[in-house]
Scaffold this motif. Sequence first.
Motif, PDB file in Angstrom:
ATOM      1  N   PRO A 296       0.788  -1.232   0.000  1.00  0.00           N
ATOM      2  CA  PRO A 296       0.000   0.000   0.000  1.00  0.00           C
ATOM      3  C   PRO A 296       0.826   1.291   0.000  1.00  0.00           C
ATOM      4  N   LEU A 297       0.338   2.271  -0.719  1.00  0.00           N
ATOM      5  CA  LEU A 297       1.075   3.532  -0.902  1.00  0.00           C
ATOM      6  C   LEU A 297       1.145   4.351   0.394  1.00  0.00           C
ATOM      7  N   PRO A 298       2.266   5.045   0.596  1.00  0.00           N
ATOM      8  CA  PRO A 298       2.371   5.983   1.729  1.00  0.00           C
ATOM      9  C   PRO A 298       1.935   7.380   1.275  1.00  0.00           C
ATOM     10  N   TRP A 299       0.944   7.929   1.970  1.00  0.00           N
ATOM     11  CA  TRP A 299       0.454   9.263   1.601  1.00  0.00           C
ATOM     12  C   TRP A 299       0.953  10.341   2.562  1.00  0.00           C
ATOM     13  N   GLU A 300       1.064   9.965   3.857  1.00  0.00           N
ATOM     14  CA  GLU A 300       1.441  10.954   4.877  1.00  0.00           C
ATOM     15  C   GLU A 300       2.751  10.525   5.541  1.00  0.00           C
ATOM     16  N   ARG A 301       3.380  11.486   6.211  1.00  0.00           N
ATOM     17  CA  ARG A 301       4.656  11.189   6.870  1.00  0.00           C
ATOM     18  C   ARG A 301       4.495  10.396   8.157  1.00  0.00           C
ATOM     19  N   ALA A 302       3.279  10.413   8.707  1.00  0.00           N
ATOM     20  CA  ALA A 302       3.077   9.746  10.001  1.00  0.00           C
ATOM     21  C   ALA A 302       1.755   8.996   9.982  1.00  0.00           C
ATOM     22  N   GLY A 303       1.503   8.295  11.090  1.00  0.00           N
ATOM     23  CA  GLY A 303       0.250   7.540  11.212  1.00  0.00           C
ATOM     24  C   GLY A 303       0.503   6.071  10.961  1.00  0.00           C
ATOM     25  N   ALA A 304      -0.431   5.252  11.476  1.00  0.00           N
ATOM     26  CA  ALA A 304      -0.232   3.804  11.444  1.00  0.00           C
ATOM     27  C   ALA A 304      -0.097   3.261  10.022  1.00  0.00           C
ATOM     28  N   SER A 305      -0.794   3.873   9.078  1.00  0.00           N
ATOM     29  CA  SER A 305      -0.716   3.355   7.702  1.00  0.00           C
ATOM     30  C   SER A 305      -0.143   4.410   6.765  1.00  0.00           C
ATOM     31  N   LEU A 306       0.561   5.384   7.325  1.00  0.00           N
ATOM     32  CA  LEU A 306       1.144   6.482   6.539  1.00  0.00           C
ATOM     33  C   LEU A 306       0.098   7.093   5.599  1.00  0.00           C
ATOM     34  N   GLY A 307      -1.107   7.270   6.153  1.00  0.00           N
ATOM     35  CA  GLY A 307      -2.152   7.941   5.385  1.00  0.00           C
ATOM     36  C   GLY A 307      -2.830   7.079   4.348  1.00  0.00           C
ATOM     37  N   PHE A 308      -2.449   5.800   4.262  1.00  0.00           N
ATOM     38  CA  PHE A 308      -3.134   4.900   3.309  1.00  0.00           C
ATOM     39  C   PHE A 308      -4.604   4.798   3.708  1.00  0.00           C
ATOM     40  N   GLY A 309      -4.847   4.603   5.029  1.00  0.00           N
ATOM     41  CA  GLY A 309      -6.211   4.600   5.564  1.00  0.00           C
ATOM     42  C   GLY A 309      -6.376   5.767   6.524  1.00  0.00           C
ATOM     43  N   THR A 310      -7.512   5.815   7.182  1.00  0.00           N
ATOM     44  CA  THR A 310      -7.753   6.853   8.183  1.00  0.00           C
ATOM     45  C   THR A 310      -6.851   6.582   9.396  1.00  0.00           C
ATOM     46  N   ASP A 311      -6.746   7.554  10.310  1.00  0.00           N
ATOM     47  CA  ASP A 311      -5.830   7.420  11.441  1.00  0.00           C
ATOM     48  C   ASP A 311      -6.104   6.195  12.306  1.00  0.00           C
ATOM     49  N   ASP A 312      -7.413   5.897  12.474  1.00  0.00           N
ATOM     50  CA  ASP A 312      -7.761   4.765  13.325  1.00  0.00           C
ATOM     51  C   ASP A 312      -7.940   3.488  12.494  1.00  0.00           C
ATOM     52  N   ALA A 313      -7.453   3.511  11.259  1.00  0.00           N
ATOM     53  CA  ALA A 313      -7.682   2.366  10.360  1.00  0.00           C
ATOM     54  C   ALA A 313      -6.900   1.132  10.812  1.00  0.00           C
ATOM     55  N   ARG A 314      -7.376   0.000  10.335  1.00  0.00           N
ATOM     56  CA  ARG A 314      -6.612  -1.233  10.565  1.00  0.00           C
ATOM     57  C   ARG A 314      -5.303  -1.162   9.779  1.00  0.00           C
ATOM     58  N   SER A 315      -4.337  -2.017  10.179  1.00  0.00           N
ATOM     59  CA  SER A 315      -3.062  -2.012   9.450  1.00  0.00           C
ATOM     60  C   SER A 315      -3.321  -2.388   8.000  1.00  0.00           C
ATOM     61  N   PRO A 316      -2.529  -1.824   7.095  1.00  0.00           N
ATOM     62  CA  PRO A 316      -2.699  -2.175   5.681  1.00  0.00           C
ATOM     63  C   PRO A 316      -2.508  -3.676   5.462  1.00  0.00           C
ATOM     64  N   TRP A 317      -3.147  -4.196   4.430  1.00  0.00           N
ATOM     65  CA  TRP A 317      -3.129  -5.650   4.194  1.00  0.00           C
ATOM     66  C   TRP A 317      -1.719  -6.183   3.965  1.00  0.00           C
ATOM     67  N   LEU A 318      -0.801  -5.335   3.525  1.00  0.00           N
ATOM     68  CA  LEU A 318       0.630  -5.679   3.516  1.00  0.00           C
ATOM     69  C   LEU A 318       1.348  -4.544   4.246  1.00  0.00           C
ATOM     70  N   PRO A 319       2.337  -4.852   5.071  1.00  0.00           N
ATOM     71  CA  PRO A 319       2.966  -3.792   5.866  1.00  0.00           C
ATOM     72  C   PRO A 319       3.883  -2.900   5.026  1.00  0.00           C
ATOM     73  N   GLN A 320       3.864  -1.594   5.369  1.00  0.00           N
ATOM     74  CA  GLN A 320       4.748  -0.645   4.677  1.00  0.00           C
ATOM     75  C   GLN A 320       6.043  -0.523   5.483  1.00  0.00           C
ATOM     76  N   PRO A 321       7.193  -0.517   4.831  1.00  0.00           N
ATOM     77  CA  PRO A 321       8.440  -0.308   5.570  1.00  0.00           C
ATOM     78  C   PRO A 321       8.423   1.074   6.230  1.00  0.00           C
ATOM     79  N   GLY A 322       9.026   1.181   7.423  1.00  0.00           N
ATOM     80  CA  GLY A 322       9.068   2.464   8.125  1.00  0.00           C
ATOM     81  C   GLY A 322       9.730   3.551   7.296  1.00  0.00           C
ATOM     82  N   THR A 323      10.707   3.166   6.474  1.00  0.00           N
ATOM     83  CA  THR A 323      11.440   4.154   5.667  1.00  0.00           C
ATOM     84  C   THR A 323      10.535   4.842   4.638  1.00  0.00           C
ATOM     85  N   TRP A 324       9.324   4.320   4.445  1.00  0.00           N
ATOM     86  CA  TRP A 324       8.441   4.906   3.441  1.00  0.00           C
ATOM     87  C   TRP A 324       7.840   6.241   3.865  1.00  0.00           C
ATOM     88  N   ALA A 325       7.978   6.598   5.174  1.00  0.00           N
ATOM     89  CA  ALA A 325       7.493   7.918   5.604  1.00  0.00           C
ATOM     90  C   ALA A 325       8.170   8.995   4.748  1.00  0.00           C
TER      91      ALA A 325
END
Length: 567
Positions: free
Chosen positions: A429-458
């Motif tokens: 899943p694409l990183p949209w924001e610099r922070a947040g559990a899914s880097l803006g892929f979903g809403t702030d309280d969203a479940r984790s993306p179906w595949l994890p994003q590397p932390g470096t993607w911020a």
Amino acid sequence: MDSDVLSPAAVAATPGADLDWWRTAVIYQVYVRSFADGDGDGTGDLAGVRSRLPYLASLGVDALWFNPWYPSPLADGGYDVSDYRDIHPMFGSLADAEVLIEEAAELGIRTIIDIVPNHVSADHPWFRAALEAGPGSPERERFWFRPGGGEAGEQMPTDWVSSFQGPTWTRTSNPDGTPGEWYLHLFTPEQPDLNWNHPDVRREHEDVLRFWFDRGVAGVRIDSAALPIKDARFPALPDSPGPGEHPHVDRDEIHDIYRAWRAVADTYEQPRVLVGEVWLEDAARFARYLRPDEMHTAFNFDFMTQPWDAAAMRASISRTLAEHAPVGAPATWVLSNHDITRPVTRYGREDSGFAFDRKRFGMPTDVERGTRRARAAALLTAALPGSLYIYQGDELGLPEVELPVELIEDPMHFRSGGVDPGRDGCRVPLPWERAGASLGFGTDDARSPWLPQPGTWAALSVAAQEADPASMLHLYRAALAHRRSDADLRAGALTWLDLGDHAIAFRRGDAFASVTNLGEGPIALPAHHSVHLTSSPLADGMLPPDSTAWLAIEPPSGESATRRTTK
Ligand code: NOJ
């Protein structure tokens, strides 16, 4: 929707609209599951795409190609379709798709969808009916059911090899539980192949095309387009089949299917467009799919598979232009898609070409070098004549992700016996924001993306790149904007310039030039008035290695000494 804005069906039918848009279009590929998650369930969806349409408009793309968005058990990421006339509930509804098509059209963006003629899902009503009805039934005629060989029918009917490795036949059980016939599947057992000799199969697909064209869809991407016709005698695989002799690849009769589809596409006032996924090495056979009464364009995989090497890439460009010229079709330029190792990773490896059977875990990668090259390749491909495909996330320079084995879903991984990491690494899943559990892929309280994003993607997120004028995103945006505004770049003929063995250099029209340096040292640029864009900063006016420059040059006065060929 504003009342003075036309619906997409109306837009598509507007007389005087640009009928040739597809010849030079920039088409952005949306892998819905991983693009943007509107409802916070960890999976991308149509609401997510709608919320990001302004981003796509600002990127400057002409059309979106959506990977299959239909109901599907997702045994092969949606290329196992159980209902062509609906949307996977995970992604939204048919009404959502209609609104999305309209909203995109309001922004001047057309929609292309994926059609998968070779197979359906084993969950499709036709296949379930075929299993239930048993041997000899008319329901089985829509597929390829055959008795097995050997005394008890225990051997597969042929030795054909799956495109995903492994066997191409699976044995069924009869309704009474005894071992029964086998059915053909060139991919997974969950994707039974259709019998294209059956009139229902032809009629159904033409109806499905109309269903979506009537909803304003501008064209279709045709999956595994060289595969649907089979030699119904089911011969053994020949050692080296000549043109048209392979029992299930590129058979001569296949062209009738696409001629019929073209006839459907041409009934619309603004004709709909057919884009083929045609993997064929034989250039002449490839070009046959692009004859004037067949497909409009087909993906050019030849260029995408080349290593980072000036001679190899230049030869591929020449070959591509030469093979398209006789049929009058535009070339397409593709750096990657949802099946292919991301360019940043590929070009950062010793083996910088691409082949499915060379993918392995743990291949050493210089991502910095890969990124430099991917930037240069982005400008190179955007400068070539024809249409351009951008796979989501390539405009952010995302690398391939090596996922933990337990998270891999792709059947290519499993069917290789775990040797091939599969294709999920380019579907994160694409990183949209610099922070947040899914880097803006979903809403702030969203479940984790179906595949994890590397932390470096911020640092690679859209938000981070918006703030950095030197980012990959800004480079893509500037390149697409320039492509729109520069008449030479849009429509000018390509003329090669000779800047040495390690450069790919050409003029488009009179006053535009693109130069890519694939060598080890800097190179001097040809005489120019100004520099439109470079993929890395010039050093003392020289073009550094792994870089492309776009230049405004002096129109040629007569035959230039550097001229080699004109296409
Ligand atoms: C090509 C598609 O791009 C790929 O993702 C899919 O697995 C096969 N065709 C089978 O449909």
